[in-house]
Design a protein around this motif. Structure first.
Motif, PDB file in Angstrom:
ATOM      1  N   PRO A  72      11.778  -6.333  -0.803  1.00  0.00           N
ATOM      2  CA  PRO A  72      12.204  -6.488  -2.103  1.00  0.00           C
ATOM      3  C   PRO A  72      11.759  -7.345  -2.951  1.00  0.00           C
ATOM      4  CG  PRO A  72      13.884  -6.751  -0.669  1.00  0.00           C
ATOM      5  CD  PRO A  72      12.793  -6.524   0.281  1.00  0.00           C
ATOM      6  N   PHE A  73      10.968  -7.971  -2.666  1.00  0.00           N
ATOM      7  CA  PHE A  73      10.514  -9.654  -3.402  1.00  0.00           C
ATOM      8  C   PHE A  73       9.107  -9.492  -3.294  1.00  0.00           C
ATOM      9  CE2 PHE A  73      11.994 -10.743   0.842  1.00  0.00           C
ATOM     10  CZ  PHE A  73      10.782 -11.232   1.398  1.00  0.00           C
ATOM     11  N   SER A  74       8.654 -10.095  -4.268  1.00  0.00           N
ATOM     12  CA  SER A  74       7.075 -10.174  -4.752  1.00  0.00           C
ATOM     13  C   SER A  74       6.449 -11.064  -3.335  1.00  0.00           C
ATOM     14  CB  SER A  74       6.869 -10.643  -5.938  1.00  0.00           C
ATOM     15  OG  SER A  74       7.355 -12.182  -5.895  1.00  0.00           O
ATOM     16  N   VAL A  75       5.551 -10.890  -2.949  1.00  0.00           N
ATOM     17  CA  VAL A  75       4.894 -11.384  -1.714  1.00  0.00           C
ATOM     18  C   VAL A  75       3.359 -12.002  -2.173  1.00  0.00           C
ATOM     19  CG1 VAL A  75       3.967 -11.314   0.836  1.00  0.00           C
ATOM     20  CG2 VAL A  75       6.252 -10.208  -0.043  1.00  0.00           C
ATOM     21  N   SER A  76       3.351 -13.321  -2.449  1.00  0.00           N
ATOM     22  CA  SER A  76       1.944 -13.809  -2.770  1.00  0.00           C
ATOM     23  C   SER A  76       1.266 -14.025  -1.641  1.00  0.00           C
ATOM     24  CB  SER A  76       2.173 -14.877  -3.600  1.00  0.00           C
ATOM     25  OG  SER A  76       2.778 -14.743  -4.957  1.00  0.00           O
ATOM     26  N   ALA A  77       1.766 -14.599  -0.535  1.00  0.00           N
ATOM     27  CA  ALA A  77       1.064 -14.950   0.727  1.00  0.00           C
ATOM     28  C   ALA A  77       1.588 -14.546   2.024  1.00  0.00           C
ATOM     29  CB  ALA A  77       0.929 -16.371   0.766  1.00  0.00           C
ATOM     30  N   LEU A  78       0.901 -14.245   3.030  1.00  0.00           N
ATOM     31  CA  LEU A  78       1.310 -13.675   4.124  1.00  0.00           C
ATOM     32  C   LEU A  78       0.853 -14.298   5.255  1.00  0.00           C
ATOM     33  CD1 LEU A  78       3.027 -10.905   5.315  1.00  0.00           C
ATOM     34  CD2 LEU A  78       1.063  -9.880   4.783  1.00  0.00           C
ATOM     35  N   SER A  79       1.240 -14.834   6.113  1.00  0.00           N
ATOM     36  CA  SER A  79       0.765 -15.403   7.160  1.00  0.00           C
ATOM     37  C   SER A  79       1.036 -14.458   8.574  1.00  0.00           C
ATOM     38  CB  SER A  79       1.443 -17.038   7.265  1.00  0.00           C
ATOM     39  OG  SER A  79       1.074 -17.856   6.251  1.00  0.00           O
ATOM     40  N   ILE A  80      -0.099 -14.179   9.215  1.00  0.00           N
ATOM     41  CA  ILE A  80       0.192 -13.401  10.531  1.00  0.00           C
ATOM     42  C   ILE A  80       0.008 -14.409  11.776  1.00  0.00           C
ATOM     43  CG2 ILE A  80      -0.761 -11.618  11.912  1.00  0.00           C
ATOM     44  CD1 ILE A  80      -1.486 -10.309   9.188  1.00  0.00           C
ATOM     45  N   ARG A  81       1.200 -14.484  12.344  1.00  0.00           N
ATOM     46  CA  ARG A  81       0.905 -15.511  13.578  1.00  0.00           C
ATOM     47  C   ARG A  81       0.819 -14.620  14.695  1.00  0.00           C
ATOM     48  NH1 ARG A  81       5.582 -20.012  13.612  1.00  0.00           N
ATOM     49  NH2 ARG A  81       5.069 -21.172  11.631  1.00  0.00           N
ATOM     50  N   GLU A  82       1.423 -13.428  14.721  1.00  0.00           N
ATOM     51  CA  GLU A  82       1.058 -12.569  15.894  1.00  0.00           C
ATOM     52  C   GLU A  82       0.776 -11.307  15.377  1.00  0.00           C
ATOM     53  OE1 GLU A  82       0.657 -12.985  19.035  1.00  0.00           O
ATOM     54  OE2 GLU A  82       0.891 -15.198  18.975  1.00  0.00           O
ATOM     55  N   PRO A  83      -0.312 -10.410  15.499  1.00  0.00           N
ATOM     56  CA  PRO A  83      -0.364  -9.364  14.851  1.00  0.00           C
ATOM     57  C   PRO A  83       0.534  -7.962  15.381  1.00  0.00           C
ATOM     58  CG  PRO A  83      -2.287  -9.648  16.277  1.00  0.00           C
ATOM     59  CD  PRO A  83      -1.397 -10.894  16.260  1.00  0.00           C
TER      60      PRO A  83
END
Length: 110
Positions: free
Chosen positions: A77-88
């Motif tokens: 429910p909030f804006s996501v400017s960056a997303l880091s994937i540690r485990e897919p």
């Protein structure tokens, strides 16, 4: 492969960290397998993340939509400017970059 479905699967089944500050830290330490940025991520933040990703050999993907579009894909429910994937997790999102790693920006003016 649909990027939206791959991101949603990674968020549901894998380990994902949200936020630009976390993305910068993760890029510096090299603890993540991929970072995804929204198209409207601030340019100074984008440049920092791109720089550290290049140093750490972390794939960086720019999502076509805005931070609100990326949040909708993630179900947040909030804006996501960056997303880091540690485990897919069960997502095959890392396969997106296998074919594109050889793409290096060419040229440059001096």
């Amino acid at each position: 492969m649909d990027l939206d479905k791959a991101i949603a699967a990674a968020v549901k089944t894998g380990k994902v960290v949200f936020g630009t500050n976390s993305a910068i830290q993760n890029a510096k330490t090299g603890k993540v397998k991929m970072i995804i940025l929204a198209s409207n991520c601030p340019s100074i933040t984008r440049e920092d993340i791109a720089y550290y990703c290049k140093l750490s050999n972390i794939p960086l993907i720019t999502y076509k939509g805005s931070s609100l579009d990326l949040a909708a894909v993630c179900g947040k429910p909030f804006s996501v400017s960056a997303l880091s994937i540690r485990e897919p997790g069960e997502s095959e999102i890392l396969k997106l970059v296998e074919g594109t790693e050889s793409e290096e920006p060419s040229g440059g003016s001096e």
